[in-house]
Design a protein around this motif. Structure first.
Motif, short mmCIF file in Angstrom:
data_model
loop_
_atom_site.label_atom_id
_atom_site.label_comp_id
_atom_site.label_asym_id
_atom_site.label_seq_id
_atom_site.Cartn_x
_atom_site.Cartn_y
_atom_site.Cartn_z
N GLN A 29 5.80 13.65 3.55
CA GLN A 29 6.43 14.13 2.31
C GLN A 29 6.42 13.05 1.23
O GLN A 29 6.12 13.33 0.07
N VAL A 30 6.72 11.82 1.60
CA VAL A 30 6.72 10.72 0.63
C VAL A 30 5.30 10.50 0.09
O VAL A 30 5.11 10.33 -1.12
N PHE A 32 2.79 12.64 -0.03
CA PHE A 32 2.38 13.78 -0.85
C PHE A 32 3.02 13.70 -2.24
O PHE A 32 2.34 13.87 -3.26
N GLU A 33 4.31 13.44 -2.31
CA GLU A 33 4.99 13.37 -3.60
C GLU A 33 4.56 12.16 -4.41
O GLU A 33 4.41 12.23 -5.63
N GLY A 36 1.23 12.93 -5.96
CA GLY A 36 1.17 14.16 -6.74
C GLY A 36 0.19 15.19 -6.22
O GLY A 36 -0.31 16.03 -6.98
N GLY A 37 -0.12 15.14 -4.93
CA GLY A 37 -1.05 16.11 -4.37
C GLY A 37 -2.47 15.95 -4.85
O GLY A 37 -3.25 16.90 -4.85
N LEU A 44 0.53 18.82 1.69
CA LEU A 44 1.43 18.24 2.68
C LEU A 44 0.78 18.27 4.06
O LEU A 44 0.92 17.33 4.86
N LEU A 90 8.21 7.18 -3.66
CA LEU A 90 8.60 8.40 -4.37
C LEU A 90 8.61 8.15 -5.89
O LEU A 90 9.04 7.07 -6.34
N PRO A 91 8.14 9.11 -6.68
CA PRO A 91 8.03 8.91 -8.13
C PRO A 91 9.29 8.39 -8.80
O PRO A 91 9.22 7.51 -9.66
N SER A 92 10.44 8.88 -8.40
CA SER A 92 11.69 8.46 -9.05
C SER A 92 12.09 7.03 -8.70
O SER A 92 13.01 6.46 -9.33
#
Length: 347
Positions: A29-30, A32-33, A36-37, A44, A90-92
């Protein structure tokens, strides 16, 4: 020299732990995010498959903030080098020093080793990030993968097997040339060089394979070779002998396996037998276009992997999917010009 006061707060309060198989979902999940795919990580599911393919041979590092996994790194440490496969945040949380924190942790636990990685050239931001972490660009690689291109409408309408048989004959002729056989008059084949022996790698081959790698690339690879024999890369390593001497070996034409040989013909032979070598793993080759322009052309223009009539009808062949910059921290030496080296996605 920077002090802890200049380090972003998230990095200061982060907890680093070793990832395990049970962390597959959160790691995927990390990744993939974080990307940005895009690129190597379009879904995923693909990220989970990548985790599955690497977990046996790579170490996983997780960064937690308040119990939440916000960054991950997948890497492999060998005798002399650490290969960084994936660093994802993660983007954030990007820009908070977590990527640097993971690299520092990996280096501190492998302080005597140099570091290498393949950086996707499409991302200038990641290139700048690694430059700031004292990585330097060494060379450029083309990622060649096997894909189905536009269906060959002419081939789809084959009413008999004559064209397919002619294609097989042409393909076999190319393989015989790689074996060291040349064409004489008409279809007659005349021996002009010693033929090769292509077979599975054995435990007794490990020392010779590592010696070849040390001679040609300047560092030991015993751990990788032994792990591949143990099945950690999910491939079937093979060797080629010419005139009774080791000429080349492959641990798999995949993300995790590297290939080394004294001749371009060996690479083409391995490619022709990729389905046996790779088992169920995807066929990928990272080719240095500067060092091996002729090999790159031969891989892309020739038809080495089409082994069934259906594949021939649907134009399954090698294409360039993206390009990478090999970057390093520590010592670096270019592979010998007298060899052909196909690295892993790390080094």
């Amino acid at each position: 020299m920077s002090t802890s006061l200049s380090t972003p707060q998230p990095a200061l309060s982060a907890e680093l732990i070793t990832g395990e198989r049970k962390h597959k979902a959160v790691t995927a999940q990390v990744i993939f995010e974080a990307f940005g795919g895009e690129g190597e990580f379009p879904s995923l599911l693909v990220c989970e498959e990548i985790f599955d393919s690497l977990i046996s041979s790579h170490s996983v590092l997780l960064v937690l903030l308040s119990g939440k996994v916000v960054a991950v790194a997948l890497f492999r440490a060998t005798e002399q080098l650490v290969g960084i496969n994936i660093i994802a945040v993660l983007p954030s949380y990007q820009g908070a020093g977590l990527g640097r924190l993971m690299l520092q942790h990996i280096q501190e636990n492998n302080f005597h080793l140099g570091m290498r990685l393949m950086q996707s050239t499409i991302s200038t931001n990641s290139f700048m990030f690694y430059l700031k972490q004292s990585f330097y660009p060494a060379d450029y690689f083309y990622l060649c993968v096997e894909k189905q291109t536009e269906p060959n409408k002419k081939n789809l309408k084959l009413e008999d097997d004559s064209e397919w048989l002619a294609h097989q004959k042409k393909q076999q002729r190319g393989l015989k040339l790689a074996e060291g056989k040349g064409e004489a008059e008409g279809d007659k084949l005349e021996q002009i060089q010693p033929t090769y022996e292509f077979r599975k790698m054995r435990e007794s081959d490990v020392a010779d394979c590592n010696n070849l790698h040390e001679e040609m690339c300047g560092f030991s690879r015993t751990a990788d070779i032994r792990d591949a024999l143990l099945g950690l890369f999910a491939t079937c390593p093979h060797v080629i002998f010419r005139s009774g001497r080791l000429s080349g070996y492959t641990l798999g034409m995949t993300w995790s396996g590297h290939t080394l040989s004294k001749t371009a013909e060996d690479i083409l032979v391995f490619l022709h037998h990729a389905k046996i070598i790779n088992r169920q793993e995807e066929l990928t080759l990272l080719i240095n276009g500067r060092l091996y322009p002729s090999l790159l052309s031969r891989v892309l223009l020739a038809d080495h992997t089409t082994s069934t009539k259906e594949e021939y009808q649907y134009n399954k062949r090698m294409i360039i999917e993206r390009t990478y910059t090999m970057m390093y921290r520590g010592e670096y030496s270019t592979p010998s010009p007298s060899c052909y080296y196909i690295p892993t996605i790390s080094f």
